[in-house]
Design a protein around this motif. Structure first.
Motif, short mmCIF file in Angstrom:
data_model
loop_
_atom_site.label_atom_id
_atom_site.label_comp_id
_atom_site.label_asym_id
_atom_site.label_seq_id
_atom_site.Cartn_x
_atom_site.Cartn_y
_atom_site.Cartn_z
N SER A 97 0.81 11.51 12.92
CA SER A 97 0.99 10.11 12.53
C SER A 97 0.41 9.88 11.14
O SER A 97 -0.33 10.70 10.61
N ALA A 98 0.77 8.75 10.53
CA ALA A 98 0.22 8.41 9.21
C ALA A 98 -1.26 8.07 9.38
O ALA A 98 -1.62 7.30 10.27
N PHE A 99 -2.10 8.67 8.53
CA PHE A 99 -3.55 8.45 8.63
C PHE A 99 -3.86 6.96 8.43
O PHE A 99 -4.75 6.41 9.08
N SER A 100 -3.11 6.30 7.56
CA SER A 100 -3.34 4.89 7.26
C SER A 100 -3.20 4.00 8.50
O SER A 100 -3.85 2.96 8.61
N GLN A 101 -2.35 4.43 9.44
CA GLN A 101 -2.12 3.66 10.67
C GLN A 101 -3.37 3.50 11.51
O GLN A 101 -3.44 2.60 12.36
N ALA A 102 -4.33 4.40 11.31
CA ALA A 102 -5.55 4.35 12.11
C ALA A 102 -6.45 3.19 11.70
O ALA A 102 -7.39 2.86 12.40
N PHE A 103 -6.12 2.57 10.54
CA PHE A 103 -7.00 1.55 10.00
C PHE A 103 -6.30 0.19 9.89
O PHE A 103 -5.32 0.06 9.15
N GLY A 104 -6.83 -0.78 10.60
CA GLY A 104 -6.28 -2.12 10.55
C GLY A 104 -6.47 -2.77 9.20
O GLY A 104 -5.72 -3.66 8.81
N SER A 105 -7.48 -2.28 8.47
CA SER A 105 -7.79 -2.88 7.17
C SER A 105 -6.86 -2.40 6.06
O SER A 105 -6.88 -2.94 4.96
N VAL A 106 -6.06 -1.39 6.33
CA VAL A 106 -5.18 -0.84 5.28
C VAL A 106 -3.86 -1.59 5.25
O VAL A 106 -3.14 -1.64 6.26
N GLN A 107 -3.56 -2.19 4.12
CA GLN A 107 -2.32 -2.97 3.98
C GLN A 107 -1.18 -2.09 3.48
O GLN A 107 -0.05 -2.22 3.92
N ASN A 108 -1.50 -1.17 2.57
CA ASN A 108 -0.46 -0.40 1.92
C ASN A 108 -0.76 1.09 2.04
O ASN A 108 -1.74 1.59 1.46
N ALA A 109 0.08 1.78 2.79
CA ALA A 109 -0.15 3.20 3.09
C ALA A 109 -0.18 4.06 1.82
O ALA A 109 -1.00 4.97 1.69
N VAL A 119 -10.82 14.92 9.65
CA VAL A 119 -9.38 14.75 9.73
C VAL A 119 -8.74 15.44 8.52
O VAL A 119 -9.13 15.16 7.39
N PHE A 120 -7.81 16.35 8.77
CA PHE A 120 -7.03 16.96 7.69
C PHE A 120 -5.76 16.13 7.51
O PHE A 120 -5.05 15.87 8.48
N VAL A 121 -5.50 15.72 6.27
CA VAL A 121 -4.36 14.84 5.97
C VAL A 121 -3.54 15.45 4.84
O VAL A 121 -4.11 15.93 3.85
N SER A 122 -2.24 15.46 4.98
CA SER A 122 -1.38 15.91 3.88
C SER A 122 -1.46 14.90 2.74
O SER A 122 -1.23 13.71 2.96
N ALA A 123 -1.79 15.38 1.54
CA ALA A 123 -1.88 14.48 0.38
C ALA A 123 -0.49 14.07 -0.09
O ALA A 123 -0.35 13.14 -0.88
N THR A 124 0.53 14.75 0.41
CA THR A 124 1.91 14.44 0.02
C THR A 124 2.51 13.38 0.93
O THR A 124 3.08 12.39 0.46
#
Lengths: 136, 136
Positions: B61-73, B31-36
């Protein structure tokens, strides 16, 4: 048109960089080969290590030269292309010339800028006694 | 200059195509994700399957959204960047939201066109009961 071209150019630069990062990050060994000339267009370090050479020397050389088991370069290239064009391709077995490793070559074929290119995934087919495969 | 630009453009088209073929051929999930912005720039089918979605929906979409365990993007993005900048990075553990799989994320960071981009290799961290991982 000039501005549009430059904008495209900038976008394409991204693919160039992403391509290079991908090649060096993947755990697979990849070699791009011209389906017309049989010469190596590009390969990653993992592939160079399996083939027992360095990227610079192998790039531009005939892919068939990497394999001691290959007698006829033209036949080898035909086999790669035919295998790539098969619906359920079976990897090709070969023995590397420098490192004397039994490998499997899984080729895919695609067209770019009017030329046919083979993407060959190379994997070590049987347990080798050499320990430098896992070392990096 | 125009001719040189067009010649470069043609060469870059090749990287574009090689990039796409590489993404779909590698056995790794990328997965390529913008670091910005933290948004997904691109991903391959293997990655989409692990994340439990399809490429089109996940791209942008926000990469963080793919993970239920992530609280803070924002924290997640910082962790990815910091891990990528570590000398001997340890993969990040996370749990996917849709497929509820424990995964490891190994990020690399690079710059392209003045922007920082993360290349994240995603692998399933523990045996899942779902059988669709090996099916294709």
């Amino acid at each position: 048109a000039q501005i549009a071209l430059e904008r495209d150019y900038e976008a394409q630069r991204e693919f160039d960089t992403r391509y290079r990062v991908l090649m060096e990050t993947t755990e697979d060994a990849f070699v791009f080969v011209s389906a017309t000339t049989g010469k190596v267009i590009d390969l990653n370090r993992k592939a160079a290590k399996i083939l027992g050479g360095n990227r610079e020397d192998i790039t531009g050389s005939a892919f068939s030269q990497a394999f001691g088991s290959v007698q006829n370069a033209a036949d080898f290239l035909t086999t790669l292309s035919e295998t790539a064009n098969t619906d359920a391709p079976k990897p090709i077995q070969a023995k590397t010339r420098n490192s004397n490793k039994q490998v499997m070559i899984a080729p895919k074929i695609f067209r770019v800028s009017g030329e046919s290119v083979l993407l060959c995934m190379v994997s070590v087919g049987e347990k080798s006694t050499a320990s430098n495969e896992t070392a990096n």
